[in-house]
Design a protein around this motif. Structure first.
Motif, short mmCIF file in Angstrom:
data_model
loop_
_atom_site.label_atom_id
_atom_site.label_comp_id
_atom_site.label_asym_id
_atom_site.label_seq_id
_atom_site.Cartn_x
_atom_site.Cartn_y
_atom_site.Cartn_z
N SER A 46 25.31 63.54 105.16
CA SER A 46 26.64 64.03 105.54
C SER A 46 27.47 62.90 106.11
O SER A 46 28.68 62.83 105.88
CB SER A 46 26.53 65.21 106.53
N ALA A 47 26.86 61.96 106.84
CA ALA A 47 27.60 60.81 107.37
C ALA A 47 28.11 59.93 106.24
O ALA A 47 29.25 59.44 106.28
CB ALA A 47 26.71 60.00 108.31
N ILE A 48 27.28 59.76 105.20
CA ILE A 48 27.68 58.95 104.04
C ILE A 48 28.82 59.65 103.29
O ILE A 48 29.82 59.02 102.92
CB ILE A 48 26.48 58.70 103.11
N ARG A 49 28.68 60.96 103.10
CA ARG A 49 29.72 61.71 102.39
C ARG A 49 31.05 61.64 103.13
O ARG A 49 32.10 61.54 102.52
CB ARG A 49 29.29 63.18 102.24
N ASP A 50 31.00 61.70 104.46
CA ASP A 50 32.24 61.66 105.26
C ASP A 50 32.97 60.34 105.08
O ASP A 50 34.19 60.27 105.26
CB ASP A 50 31.94 61.89 106.74
N LYS A 51 32.23 59.26 104.78
CA LYS A 51 32.84 57.94 104.65
C LYS A 51 33.41 57.69 103.25
O LYS A 51 34.19 56.77 103.07
CB LYS A 51 31.80 56.86 104.98
N THR A 52 32.97 58.48 102.27
CA THR A 52 33.41 58.20 100.89
C THR A 52 34.56 59.09 100.48
O THR A 52 34.83 60.10 101.09
CB THR A 52 32.24 58.40 99.89
#
Length: 72
Positions: free
Chosen positions: A66-72
């Motif tokens: 979810s942290a990765i998705r929030d950044k992309t």
């Protein structure tokens, strides 16, 4: 899929490893092979290792993804 690996290292040498995909311990040294045989015959120990995938890996993976998705 997700894989949990638990390695036991002594003096920088990997003696034994649990792999959740294989579902059992594998020994890499004479000492490790002896322990792997003993631990593989203990359903309680194997169950604890398999449970780590659910208890630790999956919740943390959800956080990371979810942290990765929030950044992309």
């Amino acid at each position: 899929g997700m894989e949990f690996i638990d390695s036991y290292v002594f003096n920088k040498v990997e003696e034994i490893r649990f792999n959740s995909t294989v579902g059992r311990y594998v020994g890499y040294t004479e000492y490790g092979v002896k322990n792997a045989e003993a631990w593989n015959s203990d359903a309680g120990i194997l169950g604890q290792e398999q449970a780590e995938l659910e208890r630790y890996c999956k919740p943390n993976a959800d956080i990371y993804y979810s942290a990765i998705r929030d950044k992309t």
